[in-house]
Every structure is written in C-alpha cells, then in structure tokens.
Design a protein around this motif. Sequence first.
Motif, PDB file in Angstrom:
ATOM      1  N   GLY A   1       0.761  -1.049   0.275  1.00 39.47           N
ATOM      2  CA  GLY A   1      -0.362  -0.280  -0.132  1.00 39.47           C
ATOM      3  C   GLY A   1       0.917   0.603  -0.068  1.00 39.47           C
ATOM      4  O   GLY A   1       0.886   2.145  -0.563  1.00 39.47           O
ATOM      5  N   LEU A   2       1.630   1.008   0.796  1.00 37.20           N
ATOM      6  CA  LEU A   2       2.578   2.061   0.619  1.00 37.20           C
ATOM      7  C   LEU A   2       3.557   2.387  -0.246  1.00 37.20           C
ATOM      8  O   LEU A   2       3.605   3.682  -0.913  1.00 37.20           O
ATOM      9  CB  LEU A   2       3.595   2.331   1.978  1.00 37.20           C
ATOM     10  N   ILE A   3       3.976   1.643  -1.280  1.00 30.46           N
ATOM     11  CA  ILE A   3       4.918   1.763  -2.098  1.00 30.46           C
ATOM     12  C   ILE A   3       3.964   1.856  -3.102  1.00 30.46           C
ATOM     13  O   ILE A   3       4.235   3.257  -4.300  1.00 30.46           O
ATOM     14  CB  ILE A   3       5.000   0.376  -2.954  1.00 30.46           C
ATOM     15  N   ASN A   4       2.677   1.605  -3.598  1.00 34.31           N
ATOM     16  CA  ASN A   4       2.193   2.041  -4.558  1.00 34.31           C
ATOM     17  C   ASN A   4       1.423   2.956  -4.204  1.00 34.31           C
ATOM     18  O   ASN A   4       1.290   4.492  -5.740  1.00 34.31           O
ATOM     19  CB  ASN A   4       0.561   0.830  -4.942  1.00 34.31           C
ATOM     20  N   ASN A   5       1.149   3.885  -3.312  1.00 35.21           N
ATOM     21  CA  ASN A   5       0.363   5.011  -3.277  1.00 35.21           C
ATOM     22  C   ASN A   5       1.877   5.972  -3.566  1.00 35.21           C
ATOM     23  O   ASN A   5       1.653   6.846  -4.337  1.00 35.21           O
ATOM     24  CB  ASN A   5      -0.145   4.821  -1.534  1.00 35.21           C
ATOM     25  N   LEU A   6       2.624   5.881  -2.529  1.00 35.22           N
ATOM     26  CA  LEU A   6       3.455   6.788  -3.058  1.00 35.22           C
ATOM     27  C   LEU A   6       4.380   6.826  -4.444  1.00 35.22           C
ATOM     28  O   LEU A   6       4.766   8.279  -4.989  1.00 35.22           O
ATOM     29  CB  LEU A   6       5.791   5.992  -2.269  1.00 35.22           C
ATOM     30  N   LEU A   7       4.342   5.931  -5.295  1.00 33.59           N
ATOM     31  CA  LEU A   7       4.529   5.895  -6.690  1.00 33.59           C
ATOM     32  C   LEU A   7       3.637   6.790  -7.100  1.00 33.59           C
ATOM     33  O   LEU A   7       3.759   7.084  -8.846  1.00 33.59           O
ATOM     34  CB  LEU A   7       4.749   4.784  -7.487  1.00 33.59           C
ATOM     35  N   VAL A   8       2.528   6.337  -7.134  1.00 32.50           N
ATOM     36  CA  VAL A   8       1.499   7.411  -7.715  1.00 32.50           C
ATOM     37  C   VAL A   8       1.429   8.746  -7.092  1.00 32.50           C
ATOM     38  O   VAL A   8       1.415  10.367  -8.638  1.00 32.50           O
ATOM     39  CB  VAL A   8       0.076   6.823  -7.439  1.00 32.50           C
TER      40      VAL A   8
ATOM     41  N   SER B   1      -5.195   9.534   1.114  1.00 30.09           N
ATOM     42  CA  SER B   1      -5.660   8.828   2.070  1.00 30.09           C
ATOM     43  C   SER B   1      -5.512   7.417   2.821  1.00 30.09           C
ATOM     44  O   SER B   1      -5.099   7.425   3.402  1.00 30.09           O
ATOM     45  CB  SER B   1      -7.398   8.971   1.990  1.00 30.09           C
ATOM     46  N   ASP B   2      -5.048   7.037   0.850  1.00 30.55           N
ATOM     47  CA  ASP B   2      -4.927   5.752   1.202  1.00 30.55           C
ATOM     48  C   ASP B   2      -3.137   5.742   2.307  1.00 30.55           C
ATOM     49  O   ASP B   2      -2.716   4.524   3.228  1.00 30.55           O
ATOM     50  CB  ASP B   2      -4.982   5.206   0.331  1.00 30.55           C
ATOM     51  N   LEU B   3      -2.934   6.373   1.631  1.00 29.07           N
ATOM     52  CA  LEU B   3      -1.297   6.411   2.416  1.00 29.07           C
ATOM     53  C   LEU B   3      -1.206   6.500   3.420  1.00 29.07           C
ATOM     54  O   LEU B   3      -0.552   6.378   4.557  1.00 29.07           O
ATOM     55  CB  LEU B   3      -0.757   7.316   1.299  1.00 29.07           C
TER      56      LEU B   3
ATOM     57  N   VAL C   1      -4.426   0.575  -8.022  1.00 28.50           N
ATOM     58  CA  VAL C   1      -4.448  -0.553  -9.075  1.00 28.50           C
ATOM     59  C   VAL C   1      -4.588  -0.265 -10.417  1.00 28.50           C
ATOM     60  O   VAL C   1      -5.034  -0.587 -10.900  1.00 28.50           O
ATOM     61  CB  VAL C   1      -3.710  -2.226  -8.662  1.00 28.50           C
ATOM     62  N   ILE C   2      -5.879  -0.270  -9.497  1.00 31.75           N
ATOM     63  CA  ILE C   2      -7.871   0.122 -10.657  1.00 31.75           C
ATOM     64  C   ILE C   2      -7.908   1.031 -10.988  1.00 31.75           C
ATOM     65  O   ILE C   2      -8.129   1.110 -12.416  1.00 31.75           O
ATOM     66  CB  ILE C   2      -8.812  -0.327  -8.921  1.00 31.75           C
ATOM     67  N   TYR C   3      -7.654   2.054  -9.922  1.00 27.30           N
ATOM     68  CA  TYR C   3      -7.334   3.145 -10.385  1.00 27.30           C
ATOM     69  C   TYR C   3      -6.995   4.241 -10.828  1.00 27.30           C
ATOM     70  O   TYR C   3      -6.753   5.173 -11.690  1.00 27.30           O
ATOM     71  CB  TYR C   3      -8.288   4.023  -9.512  1.00 27.30           C
ATOM     72  N   VAL C   4      -5.498   3.936 -10.591  1.00 25.53           N
ATOM     73  CA  VAL C   4      -4.211   4.754 -11.555  1.00 25.53           C
ATOM     74  C   VAL C   4      -3.821   3.811 -12.377  1.00 25.53           C
ATOM     75  O   VAL C   4      -3.113   3.729 -13.776  1.00 25.53           O
ATOM     76  CB  VAL C   4      -3.655   4.503 -10.670  1.00 25.53           C
TER      77      VAL C   4
END
Length: 405
Positions: A55-62, A86-88, A304-307
């Motif tokens: 979750g941290l990696i995905n949202n930071l990457l976004v 918010s997820d981060l 993953v879904i929205y980005v």
Amino acid sequence: MIVSNVSLSGCADFNSALCAGAGEGHLGGGSYRTTLTPTGNLVVAVCLGFIGTFGLINNLLVLVLFCRYKMLRSPINLLLMNISISDLLVCVLGTPFSFAASTQGRWLIGERGCVWYGFANSLCGIVSLISLAVLSYERYSTMMAPTEADFSNYRKISLGIIMSWAYSLIWTLPPLFGWSHYGPEGPGTTCSVDWTAKTANNISYIICLFIFCLIVPFLVIVFCYGKLLSAIRQVSGINASVSRKREQRVLFMVVIMVMCYLICWLPYGIMALLATFGPPGLVTPEASIIPSVLAKTSTVINPVIYVFMNKQFYRCFQALLQCEAPRRGSSIKSSSKVPTKAMRGVAGTGPRRTNEFLFMVASLGQPAATVPQLELSCEPTIDITKAPSSDNKPVVVSLVAHRDG
C-alpha cells in the motif's frame, strides 16, 4: 469506518489482562494481551505487513508520477491523488501500529493511542470511500455534459476534495464527543468504533455510519457507472465492433470496481449489523479481525484499479522505469463542448442518411480516447476560436465524420 470493538460488557469473554486494563480505564500507560493464539497473531501480522508495504509503495508511486509528469495534472486526476493520499495516510498512521501489536501479541501505544488510531483510520477510510463516489459522479457528469478543461473544472474538483474531508470529519468527530466512542477492537491488536455496545447512543451512530458512509457511496457509484454504460450503448450504432469492444472494456472496469468495493467494505457492514443487532457473542474477536484486514486491502487495490489500469498513468509509469519521456498513444485528446442531446441524437439516427454528425465515445474519465476506424471519411477538425493563448487553455478538438456520397 465500521469495525468491531471489545466492550466492557463483554469482558468475561476475554482474558484477565485485557479486562483489567480496560476496567481500570488505562490501557494505557501499560498494554494488554490479545485473544489470538501466537499462530493467529503471526498470520495477521503477515497480512498487515504485506498490506502496509505494498500500500505504501503503490500510493507513493502514484504521487511520484503525479508530481513528475505535468500531463497527469488534470482535474479528475486530482481526485485520484486524494484517494492515494488518504490510503497512504492509512498505511502510515494505522497499519504499522496494528502490525507491531500483532507481532508482540499486545497493544503497544496505550488508551490515547488507541483513540487516535481509531479516529485517524476512520477519517482516512471514509475519505477514500467518499472520494470514490465523487470520482464516479465526476465521470458521469463529464460524460453527460463534456466541457473543455479550464479553471472552473479545477475549482469543482477542489470543492469535491474538500467536501470528502469535511464529510468524513462530520462522521468521525462525534465519537470523540460522546456519540459512541473509539476503543480496542476484536482480538485487541487494532482500535476503532465500538459497535458491540447495546445502547441507544451507540446503535444510532452505527446505523447512521452504515447508511451514510457505506450504502450511500455505493449507490452513487453504481448509479453513475450504470448511466455511463448506458450512454456507451447509445452510441454503439456508429461503429458496432469498436463500440462493443469499448463497452466490454468499460463494463469490465465497472464490475471490478464494484466487486472490490464490496469485498473490501461490505464485511464491515455485515459484521457491524450482526454485532449491533445480534445476540452478545455472535461476532467473536477472531472473526472480527477478518473485515478489518479486508478493509485495509483497499489501500493496495485502489491504486491498481483507478491508476495503473489507466493507460495514461501506465505510460508514465513505463517512462519512469525507462528514464525517458512518456510515449504518446495513438489517440486524440478530445474535450469538446458537445451537448448531451447531440450525442443522443447520434444514437437515434439509425439508418437515416445524414451529411455529417458528431462522434463521441464516453470513457471512464480517461483523457485519451482512441479514434475508431470508421468506414466513413473521418477528419479531426480544430476549433480555431479556442486557439492557444498565454493561459495555455487547450485547443478544442472534435471529430466530424462526413458521409461520402
């Protein structure tokens, strides 16, 4: 956020360490043991570690992609950034503490830390849910009344983001002031809203939270994406094969979004209702940890879904990995100001021959729409009345198809 809680009324069901700390009113300076076995704590810790890391990696990457590439800074992408932020925050403010509690078999940061944990995670979780609903409405409204991107679009999206945080505060502040309360949940490794207390005060809060923070966003999402699919079907007569392929892709996206929403959040609602209206002890501490973990998986799934299923973000992601400029897709960015009735008129022409008509395909908010290969002579035209100026407003591009003969 609706999750189970250990109440003093059910103290007899738990071990003496937990009850002693809760009964004295200070979990606090000290700590308390969980009701899970060492193996159970290990399984929960592994799940939370996976969720927190990815979750941290995905949202930071976004966020890195959004800051790195200006082409991503569109109004609707601001909503995606709000969801990622918010997820981060959940991954930073919540998951590490519950992970540490699971590895040690006890809550580590005391009573005040428990209240803070419950409030912060509830706030960010509801922001994410409301942002998903606002995103679906924005895509729906853009499809029904497409307009060129300007500062008014940014203002509207900014108001939507502010509204998501304000709406979440409205429903997460009351437990701090006496309408229900935050406390330890389930086996004692996390904290959230108390939904086991059989008082009118607590039951009324749980019902409102269930309706306004779970059911209402879900209905908005289903309605808006349902209307979007209906609009795509209306234009399917222009080019059946292309429209069918696009419709299938959009339908697949909508089904995935709705299913993931339900998988992540519906168990919360079901467990809350069972604990609130069912007999005491119906929801065991061991069972109550499952919806809590499922809800936290949304921090991994949402990016993953929205980005990353968004072609524009994916191209930028590839460019970031290859350290080069993002490649342009074979598409034309179209944000023509076309009335809704014009689109409906196209779908209703049937076999009647016309000299020219506007072709528009509704998409899931993606700025790039692939130009279909019609059997007509199709030329992109540029509205020179909207030429580039110092404020860098985009040129309006529309597709006008002329029927030969």
